[in-house]
Design a protein around this motif. Structure first.
Motif, mmCIF file in Angstrom:
data_model
loop_
_atom_site.group_PDB
_atom_site.id
_atom_site.type_symbol
_atom_site.label_atom_id
_atom_site.label_comp_id
_atom_site.label_asym_id
_atom_site.label_seq_id
_atom_site.Cartn_x
_atom_site.Cartn_y
_atom_site.Cartn_z
ATOM 1 N N LEU A 315 0.820 -1.214 0.000
ATOM 2 C CA LEU A 315 0.000 0.000 0.000
ATOM 3 C C LEU A 315 0.855 1.265 0.000
ATOM 4 N N GLY A 316 2.096 1.151 0.438
ATOM 5 C CA GLY A 316 2.978 2.312 0.517
ATOM 6 C C GLY A 316 3.377 2.688 1.921
ATOM 7 N N ALA A 317 3.077 1.826 2.899
ATOM 8 C CA ALA A 317 3.414 2.149 4.287
ATOM 9 C C ALA A 317 4.927 2.219 4.461
ATOM 10 N N LYS A 318 5.363 3.236 5.200
ATOM 11 C CA LYS A 318 6.768 3.373 5.562
ATOM 12 C C LYS A 318 7.035 2.863 6.974
ATOM 13 N N ARG A 319 5.988 2.851 7.790
ATOM 14 C CA ARG A 319 6.116 2.321 9.148
ATOM 15 C C ARG A 319 4.963 1.362 9.408
ATOM 16 N N ILE A 320 5.273 0.306 10.162
ATOM 17 C CA ILE A 320 4.295 -0.711 10.518
ATOM 18 C C ILE A 320 4.032 -0.613 12.013
ATOM 19 N N GLY A 321 2.761 -0.464 12.382
ATOM 20 C CA GLY A 321 2.398 -0.421 13.786
ATOM 21 C C GLY A 321 2.194 -1.820 14.337
ATOM 22 N N HIS A 322 2.958 -2.190 15.335
ATOM 23 C CA HIS A 322 2.877 -3.473 16.056
ATOM 24 C C HIS A 322 3.723 -4.560 15.393
ATOM 25 N N GLY A 323 3.275 -5.114 14.268
ATOM 26 C CA GLY A 323 4.059 -6.119 13.568
ATOM 27 C C GLY A 323 4.318 -7.378 14.371
ATOM 28 N N VAL A 324 3.423 -7.730 15.288
ATOM 29 C CA VAL A 324 3.675 -8.883 16.160
ATOM 30 C C VAL A 324 3.814 -10.170 15.352
ATOM 31 N N ASN A 325 2.940 -10.371 14.372
ATOM 32 C CA ASN A 325 3.012 -11.637 13.632
ATOM 33 C C ASN A 325 3.908 -11.561 12.407
ATOM 34 N N LEU A 326 4.638 -10.485 12.238
ATOM 35 C CA LEU A 326 5.659 -10.435 11.191
ATOM 36 C C LEU A 326 6.631 -11.592 11.328
#
Length: 497
Positions: A315-326
């Motif tokens: 989508l174009g996100a530069k920052r990911i909030g949380h990302g626990v299941n990354l």
């Protein structure tokens, strides 16, 4: 001492070879209260993942709501159930009937039936027991409260109180003061300007709300905190009208780029209607119309595998909030290593909302130590009754952070901010100078460097760390300076230059 200065002159990369023995000694020898005091006094950079309406402590909301009669607002809250609603009422809707301490402004209270009005009282008329219930109703303070209580009751209780821009401005100032005392210099808060109401219930134009924010941020009270503030606006990802919201917010941010620096997608990810790729075509269309606007998207705030982080990057996100299941998506982890995408880590939020069973299972140290950029943040600190020092305390005590890692987290919290380049460089320079001065001062003086430091913490630290710093005066406001440091702080940490 020359070596220390040289490291900061040539930049943070050279700092990695610096001497860490002094901080190892801090971790090994400090009492919990001493370590907490150290981290409280330590410069921290910024907080990049912070919902302003979730960052208000219950006591702050209470004081701000009662002060609103000067602006013509009066608030009522639900203190009993008279069974006024029909029996087929949908309890799982946006405004459930069986919900105590739901707040209404007077214009909405007057629209209720006589039976329903009998369920409400003015805030200033609550008994002490009712006030305690009200305060506890908008923070997670019981072991059995978790994700459903937070998403399904807290925001619905606040309700009209969050639609008053004067109250939001008070909560903003409260946060700036508290964060400033913790050593922060930058806040990037999720805070919109739409949907606000006058006392009669009519809408307040968004531009008028922006003008109020600008006035508050230019005030002597705000300047005195030393905290620079920028805003993101938000889109409720699973709403039926989310695409229309996104278009409206894009136009709004484009109009106010100096104050609003990005857009965020918020809301429960386990509501499948808000999946990231739902917005791909809308965003591509908007990028044809507007110069680039930053995206920071909640993704990976789930306790089951999915590809929301990967899709949010698309989508174009530069920052990911949380990302626990990354951690369950190795290909995306490889993509994010040593790259310019950052994960906003919210340790306490992820524990209390049950996305991790305990801190030991949080993937944060894996991201940090394989080269995925990360920074600590507070998410909804008011509802956890916590602060950013608590996040650092959790990280240091559970994951044995090195001093270099701590400094990297602080720098990341500014380096990955959406603020303009000139302001960012100014903030980075200020952070580098402050953290170097902090280290130098501690090495020279040991614990005597903190003789005038009085930590302020709240119920989360008291419950989870057994570290309570009660006010010097029991009648003083909750955020008054604290004084219960150990009577004798050892000086064996002093480092000879």
């Amino acid at each position: 001492m020359f070596v220390l200065c040289l490291q900061w002159v040539v930049g943070p990369a050279a700092w990695a070879v610096g001497d860490e023995a002094w901080f190892d000694a801090v971790k090994q020898k400090a009492t919990p209260a001493q370590l907490y005091t150290f981290l409280y006094a330590m410069p921290k950079g910024g907080d990049l993942h912070d919902h302003l309406t979730g960052a208000g402590r219950s006591e702050w909301w209470w004081a701000a709501a009662l002060a609103q009669e000067t602006h013509g607002y009066t608030y009522y809250t639900k203190v009993r159930i008279n069974n006024c609603a029909p029996f087929d009422v949908n309890e799982y809707g946006r405004a459930p009937y069986l919900l105590l301490f739901r707040n209404l402004q007077e214009s909405h209270y007057k629209q209720l039936s006589a039976c329903e009005q009998g369920e409400f009282k003015r805030l200033q008329d609550l008994t002490p027991a009712e006030k305690t219930g009200w305060l506890n109703s908008i923070r997670l303070n019981k072991p059995y409260e978790g994700r459903d209580e937070f998403f399904g009751a807290h925001w619905q209780r606040l309700n009209d109180i969050t639609r008053n821009p004067y109250i939001i401005s008070d909560i903003l100032l409260d946060n700036m003061r508290a964060f400033g005392r913790e050593g922060l210099i930058y806040l990037e808060m999720m805070n919109g300007s739409m949907g606000f109401l006058k006392p009669d219930g009519s809408p307040i134009p968004p531009d008028d709300v922006v003008a109020l924010y600008r006035k508050i941020l230019a005030s002597p009270e705000a300047k005195a905190t030393g905290v620079t503030v920028r805003f993101q606006t938000s889109v409720l990802r699973f709403a039926p009208t989310a695409e229309q919201q996104l278009r409206a917010e894009y136009a709004f941010v484009d109009k106010h780029r100096d104050l609003y620096v990005g857009i965020n997608f918020v809301g429960r990810e386990d509501n499948g209607k808000g999946y990231p790729l739902r917005f791909l075509s809308t965003l591509r269309d908007l990028r044809r119309q507007y110069p680039a606007i930053n995206l920071a998207i909640h993704a990976g705030e789930e306790d089951q595998p999915d590809h929301h982080v990967r899709d949010s990057l698309l989508l174009g996100a530069k920052r990911i909030g949380h990302g626990v299941n990354l951690i369950e998506d190795p290909q995306t982890m490889l993509l994010m290593r040593d790259n310019h995408f950052m994960v906003e880590i919210n340790l306490i939020s992820n524990l209390l909302l049950e996305y991790v069973p305990d801190f030991a299972h949080h993937p944060f140290p894996e991201y940090l130590r394989i080269g995925i950029p990360v920074a600590l943040s507070t998410d909804d600190r008011g509802m956890w009754d916590s602060n950013l020092t608590d996040e650092f305390y959790v990280a240091v005590t559970n994951f044995n952070l090195s001093w270099h890692e701590i400094v990297t987290l602080g720098r990341n919290s500014i380096q990955y901010a959406f603020v303009d380049a000139a302001t960012k460089q100014k903030l980075l320079k200020e952070y580098d100078q402050r953290i170097a001065r902090f280290e130098s001062e501690f090495k020279r003086k040991g614990w005597a460097a903190f003789k005038d430091v009085h930590p302020v913490n709240y119920s989360f630290a008291c419950k989870h760390f057994k570290l309570c710093f009660p006010p010097k005066d029991p009648a003083a406001p909750t955020d008054s300076p604290q004084t219960n440091l150990p009577a004798a702080l050892p000086h064996d940490f002093a480092v000879t230059n």
